[in-house]
Design a protein around this motif. Structure first.
Motif, PDB file in Angstrom:
ATOM      1  N   HIS A 104      40.972 -76.978  26.601  1.00 15.49           N
ATOM      2  CA  HIS A 104      40.977 -77.045  28.270  1.00 15.49           C
ATOM      3  C   HIS A 104      42.423 -76.695  28.841  1.00 15.49           C
ATOM      4  O   HIS A 104      42.409 -75.947  29.911  1.00 15.49           O
ATOM      5  CB  HIS A 104      40.656 -78.547  28.539  1.00 15.49           C
ATOM      6  CG  HIS A 104      39.176 -79.040  28.412  1.00 15.49           C
ATOM      7  ND1 HIS A 104      38.191 -78.555  29.034  1.00 15.49           N
ATOM      8  CD2 HIS A 104      38.631 -79.792  27.316  1.00 15.49           C
ATOM      9  CE1 HIS A 104      36.979 -79.149  28.624  1.00 15.49           C
ATOM     10  NE2 HIS A 104      37.219 -79.957  27.656  1.00 15.49           N
ATOM     11  N   TYR A 106      49.810 -89.849  26.596  1.00 16.01           N
ATOM     12  CA  TYR A 106      48.484 -89.944  27.088  1.00 16.01           C
ATOM     13  C   TYR A 106      47.915 -91.409  26.934  1.00 16.01           C
ATOM     14  O   TYR A 106      48.189 -91.965  25.708  1.00 16.01           O
ATOM     15  CB  TYR A 106      47.418 -89.005  26.396  1.00 16.01           C
ATOM     16  CG  TYR A 106      47.855 -87.608  26.558  1.00 16.01           C
ATOM     17  CD1 TYR A 106      48.684 -87.214  27.774  1.00 16.01           C
ATOM     18  CD2 TYR A 106      47.415 -86.765  25.537  1.00 16.01           C
ATOM     19  CE1 TYR A 106      48.677 -85.834  27.800  1.00 16.01           C
ATOM     20  CE2 TYR A 106      47.674 -85.327  25.440  1.00 16.01           C
ATOM     21  CZ  TYR A 106      48.387 -84.848  26.823  1.00 16.01           C
ATOM     22  OH  TYR A 106      48.564 -83.269  26.782  1.00 16.01           O
ATOM     23  N   ALA A 110      52.292 -83.546  23.158  1.00 14.25           N
ATOM     24  CA  ALA A 110      51.220 -84.376  23.510  1.00 14.25           C
ATOM     25  C   ALA A 110      51.732 -85.784  22.691  1.00 14.25           C
ATOM     26  O   ALA A 110      51.664 -85.804  21.596  1.00 14.25           O
ATOM     27  CB  ALA A 110      50.122 -83.885  22.997  1.00 14.25           C
ATOM     28  N   ILE A 143      41.555 -81.199  23.855  1.00 11.73           N
ATOM     29  CA  ILE A 143      42.549 -81.456  24.929  1.00 11.73           C
ATOM     30  C   ILE A 143      42.937 -79.940  24.971  1.00 11.73           C
ATOM     31  O   ILE A 143      43.091 -79.256  26.150  1.00 11.73           O
ATOM     32  CB  ILE A 143      43.671 -82.262  24.752  1.00 11.73           C
ATOM     33  CG1 ILE A 143      43.010 -83.646  24.641  1.00 11.73           C
ATOM     34  CG2 ILE A 143      44.460 -82.122  25.988  1.00 11.73           C
ATOM     35  CD1 ILE A 143      43.920 -84.758  24.352  1.00 11.73           C
ATOM     36  N   HIS A 184      50.013 -79.252  20.976  1.00  8.91           N
ATOM     37  CA  HIS A 184      49.008 -80.259  20.745  1.00  8.91           C
ATOM     38  C   HIS A 184      48.429 -80.419  19.305  1.00  8.91           C
ATOM     39  O   HIS A 184      47.396 -81.308  19.124  1.00  8.91           O
ATOM     40  CB  HIS A 184      47.882 -79.975  21.836  1.00  8.91           C
ATOM     41  CG  HIS A 184      48.097 -80.673  23.240  1.00  8.91           C
ATOM     42  ND1 HIS A 184      49.167 -80.062  23.925  1.00  8.91           N
ATOM     43  CD2 HIS A 184      47.543 -81.674  23.851  1.00  8.91           C
ATOM     44  CE1 HIS A 184      49.016 -80.875  24.844  1.00  8.91           C
ATOM     45  NE2 HIS A 184      48.274 -81.873  25.085  1.00  8.91           N
ATOM     46  N   VAL A 243      42.123 -90.254  26.141  1.00 10.36           N
ATOM     47  CA  VAL A 243      41.513 -89.206  26.919  1.00 10.36           C
ATOM     48  C   VAL A 243      40.037 -88.755  26.693  1.00 10.36           C
ATOM     49  O   VAL A 243      39.441 -88.823  25.497  1.00 10.36           O
ATOM     50  CB  VAL A 243      42.082 -87.842  26.689  1.00 10.36           C
ATOM     51  CG1 VAL A 243      41.896 -86.603  27.491  1.00 10.36           C
ATOM     52  CG2 VAL A 243      43.926 -88.011  26.544  1.00 10.36           C
ATOM     53  N   VAL A 295      39.957 -85.652  30.800  1.00 11.22           N
ATOM     54  CA  VAL A 295      40.884 -84.342  30.033  1.00 11.22           C
ATOM     55  C   VAL A 295      41.092 -83.564  31.271  1.00 11.22           C
ATOM     56  O   VAL A 295      42.108 -82.826  31.153  1.00 11.22           O
ATOM     57  CB  VAL A 295      39.790 -83.847  29.038  1.00 11.22           C
ATOM     58  CG1 VAL A 295      38.736 -83.164  29.765  1.00 11.22           C
ATOM     59  CG2 VAL A 295      40.608 -82.815  28.109  1.00 11.22           C
ATOM     60  N   GLN A 323      35.208 -83.217  23.264  1.00 12.81           N
ATOM     61  CA  GLN A 323      35.572 -84.251  22.286  1.00 12.81           C
ATOM     62  C   GLN A 323      34.964 -84.577  20.986  1.00 12.81           C
ATOM     63  O   GLN A 323      33.606 -84.017  21.298  1.00 12.81           O
ATOM     64  CB  GLN A 323      36.030 -85.723  23.157  1.00 12.81           C
ATOM     65  CG  GLN A 323      36.575 -86.727  22.041  1.00 12.81           C
ATOM     66  CD  GLN A 323      37.207 -87.575  22.949  1.00 12.81           C
ATOM     67  OE1 GLN A 323      36.651 -88.191  23.877  1.00 12.81           O
ATOM     68  NE2 GLN A 323      38.642 -88.307  22.591  1.00 12.81           N
ATOM     69  N   VAL A 351      44.253 -84.778  32.746  1.00 13.55           N
ATOM     70  CA  VAL A 351      45.280 -84.287  31.491  1.00 13.55           C
ATOM     71  C   VAL A 351      45.677 -82.916  31.724  1.00 13.55           C
ATOM     72  O   VAL A 351      46.929 -82.724  31.602  1.00 13.55           O
ATOM     73  CB  VAL A 351      44.760 -84.689  30.170  1.00 13.55           C
ATOM     74  CG1 VAL A 351      45.856 -84.050  29.075  1.00 13.55           C
ATOM     75  CG2 VAL A 351      44.659 -86.351  29.920  1.00 13.55           C
TER      76      VAL A 351
END
Ligand SMILES: NC(=O)c1ccc[n+]([C@@H]2O[C@H](COP(=O)([O-])OP(=O)(O)OC[C@H]3O[C@@H](n4cnc5c(N)ncnc54)[C@H](O)[C@@H]3O)[C@@H](O)[C@H]2O)c1
Length: 313
Positions: free
Chosen positions: A15, A168, A114, A12, A72, A171, A213, A176, A216
Motif C-alpha cells: 500500500h 504501529y 516500521a 503494509i 518494512h 494495522v 492501513v 493482510q 498508516v
C-alpha cells in the motif's frame, strides 16, 4: 525521489508503494516473497526478489541511485520469534543492520523504519501509551524492533542517518495475510467467508488499538518529508475488544453466525493502545478512517474474487 521500499510486496509495504508511486516517486522494491505476493508488486516499481541477508543487495544501491529507504521487510510472527529467536534476530536485527550499513556507505540519510507499539510497550502502565512509556518487550520480535530503534539512534549520531521510526499499533485492511496468527481482522474475514464461526481465544475482552492501513500509508507519506525525524506512535489511542471486532465483521458479512470461544493463549497481552499526540503535534497526522467503515471495506475486499484472494481457498 528514488525510494527503496523493503517488504513492498507485503500487506503494509504494498500500500505504501502504491501511494509513493501515485505521488510521483520512483519506487524500488526489495522483497523475498516469503509472505509477500508477486501480484501485489506494483507494475511500475522496479522489483528485486532478494532476501535481506543477500549480499547482492549492494547492487541495488550501486545501480538505482536510492535517495530514501522505507524498511518494512521483516519476520512478523511473534510466535515464530518465540520458537526461533535466532532466525528472528537474523532477519529483523542483522538484516536491518546490513541495510543501515549500506545506507551509511551510500549516504542515504532518510530511513523510515516500521516498528511496533504494542510489542514494545508490553503490558502498559497507562492507556494510551505515549512514546515516553517504558519499553518492556515480552517477545524476541519486540526485542528485535527495540534493538533496531537503538541502532538507528547510533547511526543518526555517527553517520548522518535521519531516522523516522513509526511505532504501529494493530494495522488492518485489504491484503493482510489471513494465514498468519496475527491480523485478527483478516483471520475473521476468512473464517466468515467460509461460513465458519470466528474463533476467539479467551473471553474476547482483550483489547487492541486497530489502525487502518490507509492511515498508516498517510503516516509514511508524512515520514518522507525532510523534517520528519524521530520516534512516533501511529495508532488511534482507542481500545477495541476482539468481541467488538468479531461482532462488527459478522454484521458486515450479513451472516447468521456467532463467535466460538477457545481457551486463552498463554502470555497474550490483555490490553493495548497507543497515543498519537506527538505525531499529530509535530506533523499534523491523525487517523481518519472510522473503524466500522474500515472493517466493512476490509471484509468486502476479502469477499471479492481476485488473484490476490486465491490464497483464501
Ligand atoms: N501488521 C501490523 O499490525 C504491524 C504492526 C507493527 C509493525 N508492523 C511491521 O510492519 C512491517 C510490515 O508488516 P506486514 O504486516 O505488512 O507484514 P507482511 O508479512 O505482509 O510484510 C513483510 C514483507 O517482508 C517480506 N520479507 C520477510 N522477510 C524478508 C527477508 N528476509 N528479506 C526480504 N523480504 C522479506 C515479506 O515477503 C513481506 O512481503 C513489518 O516490519 C512489521 O514488523 C506490522
Amino acid at each position: 525521489m528514488n525510494i527503496l521500499v523493503t517488504g513492498g510486496a507485503g500487506f503494509i509495504g504494498s500500500h505504501i508503494v502504491d501511494a509513493y508511486i501515485q505521488e510521483g516517486h520512483r519506487v524500488v522494491i526489495l522483497d523475498n516473497l516469503s509472505t509477500g505476493k508477486r501480484e501485489q508488486v506494483h507494475p511500475d516499481a522496479a522489483f528485486y526478489a532478494l532476501d535481506l541477508m543477500d549480499p547482492k543487495i549492494k547492487d541495488i544501491f550501486e545501480q538505482e541511485n536510492i535517495e530514501a529507504i522505507n524498511h518494512h521487510a521483516a519476520q512478523i510472527s511473534v510466535t515464530q520469534s518465540v520458537a526461533n529467536p535466532a532466525f528472528d534476530a537474523e532477519i529483523n536485527i542483522v538484516g536491518s543492520l546490513k541495510l543501515l550499513q549500506l545506507a551509511a556507505t551510500h549516504k542515504v540519510s532518510k530511513f523510515i523504519f516500521a516498528s511496533t507499539g504494542g510489542a514494545l510497550y508490553g503490558e502498559q502502565d497507562y492507556y494510551p501509551a505515549n512514546e515516553e512509556h517504558p519499553t518492556n518487550p515480552m517477545s524476541p520480535y519486540g526485542i528485535a524492533k527495540l534493538t533496531v530503534e537503538r541502532y538507528l539512534n547510533y547511526y543518526r549520531e555517527n553517520f548522518n542517518i535521519q531516522p523516522a521510526i513509526l511505532r504501529y499499533s494493530n494495522v488492518y485492511g485489504p491484503r493482510q495475510d489471513p494465514h498468519g496468527e496475527a491480523g485478527v481482522v483478516a483471520i475473521f474475514c476468512k473464517q466468515l467467508l467460509k461460513d465458519q464461526q470466528p474463533v476467539i481465544f479467551g473471553d474476547g475482552e482483550q483489547t487492541r488499538d486497530f489502525v487502518s492501513v490507509f492511515d498508516v500509508v498517510n503516516a509514511n507519506l508524512k515520514a518522507l518529508s525532510e523534517n520528519c525525524t524521530g520516534t512516533y506512535n501511529v495508532g488511534t489511542g482507542e481500545e477495541t475488544s476482539v468481541n467488538i471486532i468479531a461482532a462488527s465483521l459478522i454484521k458486515a458479512s450479513g451472516k447468521v453466525l456467532s463467535p466460538q470461544h477457545n481457551p486463552p493463549r498463554m502470555g497474550e497481552q490483555r490490553r493495548s493502545s497507543i497515543d498519537y499526540g506527538k505525531f499529530n503535534r509535530d506533523h499534523d497526522w491523525k487517523p481518519v478512517e472510522p473503524l466500522d467503515e474500515g472493517l466493512k471495506n476490509t471484509f468486502d475486499f476479502f469477499a471479492q474474487p481476485s488473484p490476490a484472494q486465491a490464497n483464501l481457498k
